[in-house]
Design a protein around this motif. Sequence first.
Motif, PDB file in Angstrom:
ATOM      1  N   THR A 104      -6.897  17.449   1.812  1.00  0.00           N
ATOM      2  CA  THR A 104      -7.470  16.118   2.026  1.00  0.00           C
ATOM      3  C   THR A 104      -7.324  15.193   0.822  1.00  0.00           C
ATOM      4  OG1 THR A 104      -9.633  16.931   1.338  1.00  0.00           O
ATOM      5  CG2 THR A 104      -9.147  16.931   3.713  1.00  0.00           C
ATOM      6  N   THR A 105      -7.185  15.715  -0.375  1.00  0.00           N
ATOM      7  CA  THR A 105      -7.104  14.836  -1.546  1.00  0.00           C
ATOM      8  C   THR A 105      -5.648  14.483  -1.846  1.00  0.00           C
ATOM      9  OG1 THR A 105      -6.962  16.627  -3.155  1.00  0.00           O
ATOM     10  CG2 THR A 105      -9.172  15.877  -2.557  1.00  0.00           C
ATOM     11  N   THR A 106      -5.460  13.286  -2.333  1.00  0.00           N
ATOM     12  CA  THR A 106      -4.118  12.786  -2.636  1.00  0.00           C
ATOM     13  C   THR A 106      -3.447  13.611  -3.722  1.00  0.00           C
ATOM     14  OG1 THR A 106      -4.820  10.576  -1.998  1.00  0.00           O
ATOM     15  CG2 THR A 106      -2.820  10.727  -3.291  1.00  0.00           C
TER      16      THR A 106
ATOM     17  N   GLU B  62       3.345  12.568   7.985  1.00  0.00           N
ATOM     18  CA  GLU B  62       1.883  12.401   7.901  1.00  0.00           C
ATOM     19  C   GLU B  62       1.468  12.017   6.478  1.00  0.00           C
ATOM     20  OE1 GLU B  62      -1.786  15.482   7.862  1.00  0.00           O
ATOM     21  OE2 GLU B  62      -0.466  15.635   9.609  1.00  0.00           O
ATOM     22  N   PHE B  63       2.057  12.661   5.485  1.00  0.00           N
ATOM     23  CA  PHE B  63       1.731  12.357   4.093  1.00  0.00           C
ATOM     24  C   PHE B  63       2.240  10.978   3.686  1.00  0.00           C
ATOM     25  CE2 PHE B  63       0.927  16.748   1.949  1.00  0.00           C
ATOM     26  CZ  PHE B  63      -0.021  17.043   2.906  1.00  0.00           C
ATOM     27  N   MET B  64       3.311  10.489   4.310  1.00  0.00           N
ATOM     28  CA  MET B  64       3.842   9.160   3.998  1.00  0.00           C
ATOM     29  C   MET B  64       2.860   8.059   4.388  1.00  0.00           C
ATOM     30  SD  MET B  64       7.844   9.475   5.070  1.00  0.00           S
ATOM     31  CE  MET B  64       8.373   7.838   4.565  1.00  0.00           C
ATOM     32  N   GLU B  65       1.944   8.354   5.288  1.00  0.00           N
ATOM     33  CA  GLU B  65       0.978   7.364   5.756  1.00  0.00           C
ATOM     34  C   GLU B  65      -0.182   7.161   4.788  1.00  0.00           C
ATOM     35  OE1 GLU B  65      -0.092   8.714   9.646  1.00  0.00           O
ATOM     36  OE2 GLU B  65       1.901   8.334  10.451  1.00  0.00           O
ATOM     37  N   VAL B  66      -0.312   8.043   3.805  1.00  0.00           N
ATOM     38  CA  VAL B  66      -1.389   7.932   2.822  1.00  0.00           C
ATOM     39  C   VAL B  66      -1.100   6.745   1.905  1.00  0.00           C
ATOM     40  CG1 VAL B  66      -2.508   9.093   0.879  1.00  0.00           C
ATOM     41  CG2 VAL B  66      -1.875  10.390   2.907  1.00  0.00           C
ATOM     42  N   ASP B  67      -2.137   6.015   1.556  1.00  0.00           N
ATOM     43  CA  ASP B  67      -1.993   4.823   0.736  1.00  0.00           C
ATOM     44  C   ASP B  67      -1.877   5.196  -0.741  1.00  0.00           C
ATOM     45  OD1 ASP B  67      -1.796   2.131   0.180  1.00  0.00           O
ATOM     46  OD2 ASP B  67      -3.967   1.811   0.128  1.00  0.00           O
ATOM     47  N   ASP B  68      -0.715   5.746  -1.112  1.00  0.00           N
ATOM     48  CA  ASP B  68      -0.463   6.146  -2.485  1.00  0.00           C
ATOM     49  C   ASP B  68       1.045   6.082  -2.733  1.00  0.00           C
ATOM     50  OD1 ASP B  68      -1.535   7.550  -5.038  1.00  0.00           O
ATOM     51  OD2 ASP B  68       0.136   8.815  -4.392  1.00  0.00           O
ATOM     52  N   ALA B  69       1.469   5.167  -3.582  1.00  0.00           N
ATOM     53  CA  ALA B  69       2.901   4.939  -3.811  1.00  0.00           C
ATOM     54  C   ALA B  69       3.592   6.178  -4.381  1.00  0.00           C
ATOM     55  CB  ALA B  69       3.112   3.747  -4.730  1.00  0.00           C
ATOM     56  N   GLU B  70       2.930   6.889  -5.284  1.00  0.00           N
ATOM     57  CA  GLU B  70       3.539   8.079  -5.884  1.00  0.00           C
ATOM     58  C   GLU B  70       3.761   9.164  -4.822  1.00  0.00           C
ATOM     59  OE1 GLU B  70       2.600  11.425  -9.309  1.00  0.00           O
ATOM     60  OE2 GLU B  70       1.442   9.577  -9.289  1.00  0.00           O
ATOM     61  N   LEU B  71       2.784   9.358  -3.960  1.00  0.00           N
ATOM     62  CA  LEU B  71       2.923  10.346  -2.891  1.00  0.00           C
ATOM     63  C   LEU B  71       4.037   9.939  -1.927  1.00  0.00           C
ATOM     64  CD1 LEU B  71       2.025  12.895  -1.428  1.00  0.00           C
ATOM     65  CD2 LEU B  71       0.240  11.534  -0.309  1.00  0.00           C
ATOM     66  N   ARG B  72       4.107   8.662  -1.599  1.00  0.00           N
ATOM     67  CA  ARG B  72       5.177   8.189  -0.706  1.00  0.00           C
ATOM     68  C   ARG B  72       6.548   8.429  -1.323  1.00  0.00           C
ATOM     69  NH1 ARG B  72       2.152   2.831   0.667  1.00  0.00           N
ATOM     70  NH2 ARG B  72       0.821   3.561   2.330  1.00  0.00           N
ATOM     71  N   LEU B  73       6.658   8.211  -2.622  1.00  0.00           N
ATOM     72  CA  LEU B  73       7.918   8.447  -3.303  1.00  0.00           C
ATOM     73  C   LEU B  73       8.300   9.924  -3.242  1.00  0.00           C
ATOM     74  CD1 LEU B  73      10.053   6.834  -4.787  1.00  0.00           C
ATOM     75  CD2 LEU B  73       8.795   7.200  -6.900  1.00  0.00           C
TER      76      LEU B  73
ATOM     77  N   VAL C 130      10.012   2.559   8.091  1.00  0.00           N
ATOM     78  CA  VAL C 130       9.615   1.166   8.315  1.00  0.00           C
ATOM     79  C   VAL C 130       8.186   0.951   7.826  1.00  0.00           C
ATOM     80  CG1 VAL C 130       9.017  -0.527  10.109  1.00  0.00           C
ATOM     81  CG2 VAL C 130      11.205   0.653  10.198  1.00  0.00           C
ATOM     82  N   ASN C 131       7.302   1.892   8.139  1.00  0.00           N
ATOM     83  CA  ASN C 131       5.906   1.777   7.687  1.00  0.00           C
ATOM     84  C   ASN C 131       5.805   1.760   6.167  1.00  0.00           C
ATOM     85  OD1 ASN C 131       4.862   1.628  10.273  1.00  0.00           O
ATOM     86  ND2 ASN C 131       4.601   3.841  10.445  1.00  0.00           N
ATOM     87  N   VAL C 132       6.628   2.559   5.506  1.00  0.00           N
ATOM     88  CA  VAL C 132       6.623   2.573   4.046  1.00  0.00           C
ATOM     89  C   VAL C 132       7.174   1.251   3.513  1.00  0.00           C
ATOM     90  CG1 VAL C 132       7.649   3.639   1.999  1.00  0.00           C
ATOM     91  CG2 VAL C 132       6.722   5.070   3.805  1.00  0.00           C
ATOM     92  N   ALA C 133       8.272   0.776   4.098  1.00  0.00           N
ATOM     93  CA  ALA C 133       8.885  -0.482   3.652  1.00  0.00           C
ATOM     94  C   ALA C 133       7.933  -1.655   3.833  1.00  0.00           C
ATOM     95  CB  ALA C 133      10.188  -0.730   4.404  1.00  0.00           C
ATOM     96  N   GLU C 134       7.075  -1.571   4.841  1.00  0.00           N
ATOM     97  CA  GLU C 134       6.100  -2.634   5.088  1.00  0.00           C
ATOM     98  C   GLU C 134       5.033  -2.686   3.994  1.00  0.00           C
ATOM     99  OE1 GLU C 134       3.044  -4.030   8.643  1.00  0.00           O
ATOM    100  OE2 GLU C 134       3.999  -2.074   8.745  1.00  0.00           O
ATOM    101  N   ARG C 135       4.686  -1.521   3.445  1.00  0.00           N
ATOM    102  CA  ARG C 135       3.585  -1.437   2.488  1.00  0.00           C
ATOM    103  C   ARG C 135       4.031  -1.480   1.037  1.00  0.00           C
ATOM    104  NH1 ARG C 135       1.274   3.775   5.426  1.00  0.00           N
ATOM    105  NH2 ARG C 135       0.448   2.808   7.303  1.00  0.00           N
TER     106      ARG C 135
END
Length: 157
Positions: A18-20, A54-65, A94-99
């Motif tokens: 659950t934690t980033t 699922e992890f890409m949806e978390v609001d954390d740029a480092e995690l998305r990367l 697309v969701n990542v590019a939007e954010r």
Amino acid sequence: SEYDNFLIEFMEQAAYVTTTDKKRVYMTGLQRLITTFDNIIIKHLKSVLTLVIEFMEVDDAELRLLCIQCLSLLLQHGWPRITTHMVDILLACVNVAEREEGEVVGKVCGVVGVLREQSGGSMDYYLEKLRGSPNKGAQALANGVLGKEGKEGKEGK
């Protein structure tokens, strides 16, 4: 095999995180597993992609990367079957590019570009639709992958 069992256990544990910070650790570990398992990852591609998306949806740029880096590795090691999931991957990108902006969007464009090549151009239809979208992230992604000449060429006719 024991690799399969290990990967299944790893994925089950990661799904309940659950934690980033812990999600970042799992994505880093998953990158190593994808590289180590090479073609074995194909058997578990759907569950691995589900977790990454699922992890890409978390609001954390480092995690998305980190997730984008995992996608890049999956394109290298899971290429025989990755195109069957291209729409899901494209929507997540697309969701990542939007954010996001800058480096992250550039890496997303790179991943989608490789996926486009692997799909033999069958992704172009979706990218052209995204180009006309009111979503600026979708437009940036489509233009980054297709280039701007496609749209300008059509308008000039």
